[in-house]
Write a protein that holds these residues in place. Structure first.
Motif, PDB file in Angstrom:
ATOM      1  N   SER A   1       0.853  -1.192   0.000  1.00  0.00           N
ATOM      2  CA  SER A   1       0.000   0.000   0.000  1.00  0.00           C
ATOM      3  C   SER A   1       0.887   1.241   0.000  1.00  0.00           C
ATOM      4  O   SER A   1       1.845   1.314   0.778  1.00  0.00           O
ATOM      5  CB  SER A   1      -0.900  -0.008   1.240  1.00  0.00           C
ATOM      6  OG  SER A   1      -1.745   1.112   1.225  1.00  0.00           O
ATOM      7  N   VAL A   2       0.577   2.204  -0.895  1.00  0.00           N
ATOM      8  CA  VAL A   2       1.342   3.456  -0.977  1.00  0.00           C
ATOM      9  C   VAL A   2       0.381   4.612  -1.229  1.00  0.00           C
ATOM     10  O   VAL A   2      -0.755   4.409  -1.668  1.00  0.00           O
ATOM     11  CB  VAL A   2       2.406   3.426  -2.103  1.00  0.00           C
ATOM     12  CG1 VAL A   2       3.472   2.394  -1.831  1.00  0.00           C
ATOM     13  CG2 VAL A   2       1.777   3.203  -3.466  1.00  0.00           C
ATOM     14  N   LYS A   3       0.843   5.832  -0.971  1.00  0.00           N
ATOM     15  CA  LYS A   3       0.065   7.024  -1.276  1.00  0.00           C
ATOM     16  C   LYS A   3       0.229   7.360  -2.756  1.00  0.00           C
ATOM     17  O   LYS A   3       1.282   7.065  -3.352  1.00  0.00           O
ATOM     18  CB  LYS A   3       0.527   8.191  -0.408  1.00  0.00           C
ATOM     19  CG  LYS A   3       0.200   7.999   1.057  1.00  0.00           C
ATOM     20  CD  LYS A   3       0.504   9.262   1.842  1.00  0.00           C
ATOM     21  CE  LYS A   3       0.209   9.022   3.304  1.00  0.00           C
ATOM     22  NZ  LYS A   3      -0.999   9.646   3.729  1.00  0.00           N
ATOM     23  N   ALA A   4      -0.777   7.989  -3.344  1.00  0.00           N
ATOM     24  CA  ALA A   4      -0.723   8.378  -4.755  1.00  0.00           C
ATOM     25  C   ALA A   4       0.508   9.255  -4.999  1.00  0.00           C
ATOM     26  O   ALA A   4       0.806  10.158  -4.212  1.00  0.00           O
ATOM     27  CB  ALA A   4      -1.993   9.109  -5.152  1.00  0.00           C
ATOM     28  N   GLY A   5       1.229   8.974  -6.051  1.00  0.00           N
ATOM     29  CA  GLY A   5       2.444   9.714  -6.386  1.00  0.00           C
ATOM     30  C   GLY A   5       3.698   9.078  -5.807  1.00  0.00           C
ATOM     31  O   GLY A   5       4.805   9.496  -6.122  1.00  0.00           O
ATOM     32  N   SER A   6       3.536   8.080  -4.962  1.00  0.00           N
ATOM     33  CA  SER A   6       4.684   7.380  -4.377  1.00  0.00           C
ATOM     34  C   SER A   6       5.120   6.235  -5.285  1.00  0.00           C
ATOM     35  O   SER A   6       4.438   5.872  -6.240  1.00  0.00           O
ATOM     36  CB  SER A   6       4.324   6.822  -3.000  1.00  0.00           C
ATOM     37  OG  SER A   6       4.024   7.865  -2.115  1.00  0.00           O
ATOM     38  N   SER A   7       6.246   5.655  -4.934  1.00  0.00           N
ATOM     39  CA  SER A   7       6.797   4.556  -5.734  1.00  0.00           C
ATOM     40  C   SER A   7       6.851   3.261  -4.946  1.00  0.00           C
ATOM     41  O   SER A   7       6.940   3.272  -3.722  1.00  0.00           O
ATOM     42  CB  SER A   7       8.212   4.901  -6.197  1.00  0.00           C
ATOM     43  OG  SER A   7       8.204   6.023  -7.032  1.00  0.00           O
ATOM     44  N   VAL A   8       6.802   2.187  -5.668  1.00  0.00           N
ATOM     45  CA  VAL A   8       7.098   0.865  -5.117  1.00  0.00           C
ATOM     46  C   VAL A   8       8.284   0.323  -5.902  1.00  0.00           C
ATOM     47  O   VAL A   8       8.510   0.707  -7.055  1.00  0.00           O
ATOM     48  CB  VAL A   8       5.909  -0.124  -5.209  1.00  0.00           C
ATOM     49  CG1 VAL A   8       4.753   0.339  -4.372  1.00  0.00           C
ATOM     50  CG2 VAL A   8       5.495  -0.368  -6.630  1.00  0.00           C
ATOM     51  N   VAL A   9       9.027  -0.544  -5.268  1.00  0.00           N
ATOM     52  CA  VAL A   9      10.141  -1.198  -5.945  1.00  0.00           C
ATOM     53  C   VAL A   9       9.770  -2.670  -6.111  1.00  0.00           C
ATOM     54  O   VAL A   9       9.441  -3.349  -5.140  1.00  0.00           O
ATOM     55  CB  VAL A   9      11.456  -1.056  -5.144  1.00  0.00           C
ATOM     56  CG1 VAL A   9      12.582  -1.816  -5.833  1.00  0.00           C
ATOM     57  CG2 VAL A   9      11.820   0.409  -4.982  1.00  0.00           C
ATOM     58  N   ILE A  10       9.796  -3.121  -7.348  1.00  0.00           N
ATOM     59  CA  ILE A  10       9.519  -4.525  -7.654  1.00  0.00           C
ATOM     60  C   ILE A  10      10.867  -5.208  -7.888  1.00  0.00           C
ATOM     61  O   ILE A  10      11.670  -4.735  -8.703  1.00  0.00           O
ATOM     62  CB  ILE A  10       8.607  -4.678  -8.880  1.00  0.00           C
ATOM     63  CG1 ILE A  10       7.273  -3.983  -8.625  1.00  0.00           C
ATOM     64  CG2 ILE A  10       8.397  -6.146  -9.219  1.00  0.00           C
ATOM     65  CD1 ILE A  10       6.347  -3.976  -9.817  1.00  0.00           C
ATOM     66  N   THR A  11      11.088  -6.280  -7.159  1.00  0.00           N
ATOM     67  CA  THR A  11      12.325  -7.045  -7.307  1.00  0.00           C
ATOM     68  C   THR A  11      11.977  -8.497  -7.573  1.00  0.00           C
ATOM     69  O   THR A  11      10.866  -8.945  -7.308  1.00  0.00           O
ATOM     70  CB  THR A  11      13.188  -6.957  -6.029  1.00  0.00           C
ATOM     71  OG1 THR A  11      12.424  -7.438  -4.924  1.00  0.00           O
ATOM     72  CG2 THR A  11      13.651  -5.537  -5.766  1.00  0.00           C
ATOM     73  N   GLY A  12      12.940  -9.211  -8.091  1.00  0.00           N
ATOM     74  CA  GLY A  12      12.728 -10.629  -8.330  1.00  0.00           C
ATOM     75  C   GLY A  12      13.914 -11.277  -8.995  1.00  0.00           C
ATOM     76  O   GLY A  12      14.983 -10.676  -9.125  1.00  0.00           O
ATOM     77  N   LYS A  13      13.685 -12.515  -9.413  1.00  0.00           N
ATOM     78  CA  LYS A  13      14.702 -13.318 -10.097  1.00  0.00           C
ATOM     79  C   LYS A  13      14.119 -13.861 -11.386  1.00  0.00           C
ATOM     80  O   LYS A  13      12.912 -14.063 -11.487  1.00  0.00           O
ATOM     81  CB  LYS A  13      15.139 -14.493  -9.222  1.00  0.00           C
ATOM     82  CG  LYS A  13      16.145 -14.131  -8.153  1.00  0.00           C
ATOM     83  CD  LYS A  13      16.788 -15.370  -7.585  1.00  0.00           C
ATOM     84  CE  LYS A  13      17.918 -15.767  -8.486  1.00  0.00           C
ATOM     85  NZ  LYS A  13      19.091 -16.322  -7.898  1.00  0.00           N
ATOM     86  N   VAL A  14      14.994 -14.082 -12.337  1.00  0.00           N
ATOM     87  CA  VAL A  14      14.594 -14.714 -13.596  1.00  0.00           C
ATOM     88  C   VAL A  14      15.399 -15.996 -13.774  1.00  0.00           C
ATOM     89  O   VAL A  14      16.492 -16.128 -13.222  1.00  0.00           O
ATOM     90  CB  VAL A  14      14.818 -13.776 -14.812  1.00  0.00           C
ATOM     91  CG1 VAL A  14      14.068 -12.477 -14.638  1.00  0.00           C
ATOM     92  CG2 VAL A  14      16.293 -13.504 -15.039  1.00  0.00           C
ATOM     93  N   THR A  15      14.840 -16.925 -14.517  1.00  0.00           N
ATOM     94  CA  THR A  15      15.580 -18.119 -14.920  1.00  0.00           C
ATOM     95  C   THR A  15      15.469 -18.262 -16.425  1.00  0.00           C
ATOM     96  O   THR A  15      14.427 -17.959 -17.017  1.00  0.00           O
ATOM     97  CB  THR A  15      15.034 -19.399 -14.245  1.00  0.00           C
ATOM     98  OG1 THR A  15      13.653 -19.527 -14.547  1.00  0.00           O
ATOM     99  CG2 THR A  15      15.230 -19.361 -12.737  1.00  0.00           C
ATOM    100  N   HIS A  16      16.555 -18.671 -17.021  1.00  0.00           N
ATOM    101  CA  HIS A  16      16.638 -18.899 -18.471  1.00  0.00           C
ATOM    102  C   HIS A  16      16.345 -17.641 -19.287  1.00  0.00           C
ATOM    103  O   HIS A  16      15.773 -17.717 -20.381  1.00  0.00           O
ATOM    104  CB  HIS A  16      15.742 -20.072 -18.892  1.00  0.00           C
ATOM    105  CG  HIS A  16      16.050 -21.326 -18.154  1.00  0.00           C
ATOM    106  ND1 HIS A  16      17.205 -22.043 -18.350  1.00  0.00           N
ATOM    107  CD2 HIS A  16      15.379 -21.969 -17.179  1.00  0.00           C
ATOM    108  CE1 HIS A  16      17.221 -23.072 -17.545  1.00  0.00           C
ATOM    109  NE2 HIS A  16      16.135 -23.053 -16.815  1.00  0.00           N
ATOM    110  N   ILE A  17      16.721 -16.475 -18.740  1.00  0.00           N
ATOM    111  CA  ILE A  17      16.685 -15.201 -19.465  1.00  0.00           C
ATOM    112  C   ILE A  17      18.088 -14.615 -19.321  1.00  0.00           C
ATOM    113  O   ILE A  17      18.619 -14.546 -18.209  1.00  0.00           O
ATOM    114  CB  ILE A  17      15.621 -14.229 -18.909  1.00  0.00           C
ATOM    115  CG1 ILE A  17      14.224 -14.838 -19.061  1.00  0.00           C
ATOM    116  CG2 ILE A  17      15.697 -12.880 -19.615  1.00  0.00           C
ATOM    117  CD1 ILE A  17      13.108 -14.013 -18.441  1.00  0.00           C
TER     118      ILE A  17
END
Length: 148
Positions: A69-85
């Protein structure tokens, strides 16, 4: 084994070896759907051709947001891992718009060494947002973020 060809030409084993090599090369190139094994072929050759013909592993992407949950105009950071890319490949963030269609956002990143990534996404539309990360036809699971 038919020794007629071997007795007449002396090329029986060489022809069989050339045929096996041609089948192996075709299978490695992905062009052979069926392989024909000679009864005199050793099992090790057959096992090697079966292993080489197995399909490539499919690519995958994971995704996690640092906030749900964030306030409008704020940012979220999406992180993760990939396989076979491959390292350096571009990943793009998509969101589900009000029409129910997935559209790309102006948020992208590249795969880092080790198969990890991170991307900052600024969210300004209030409400429940559904985000995913894409590389071609490979898609991450949906990440849910509420914007207030």
């Amino acid at each position: 084994m038919d020794t007629t060809l071997t007795k007449k030409t002396g090329k029986g084993p060489r022809i069989r070896t050339a045929a096996i090599a041609a089948v192996c090369a075709a299978m490695l190139a992905g062009g052979a759907g069926v392989a024909i094994a000679s009864p005199a072929s050793p099992p090790a050759v057959h096992a090697a051709t079966v292993a080489a013909a197995s399909p490539a592993m499919s690519a995958s992407i994971t995704a996690h947001a640092n906030h749900t949950s964030v306030k409008a105009g704020s940012s979220v950071v999406i992180t993760g891992k990939v396989t076979h890319i491959k390292t350096g490949s571009k990943l793009t963030v998509h969101h589900l718009n009000s029409s129910g269609k997935w559209t790309p956002l102006h948020a992208s990143t590249t795969v880092k060494k080790g198969g990890t990534y991170g991307v900052r996404v600024k969210l300004s539309d209030k409400g429940a947002q559904q985000l995913r990360v894409a590389h071609g036809n490979t898609l991450s699971p949906v990440v849910h973020v509420t914007v207030t």
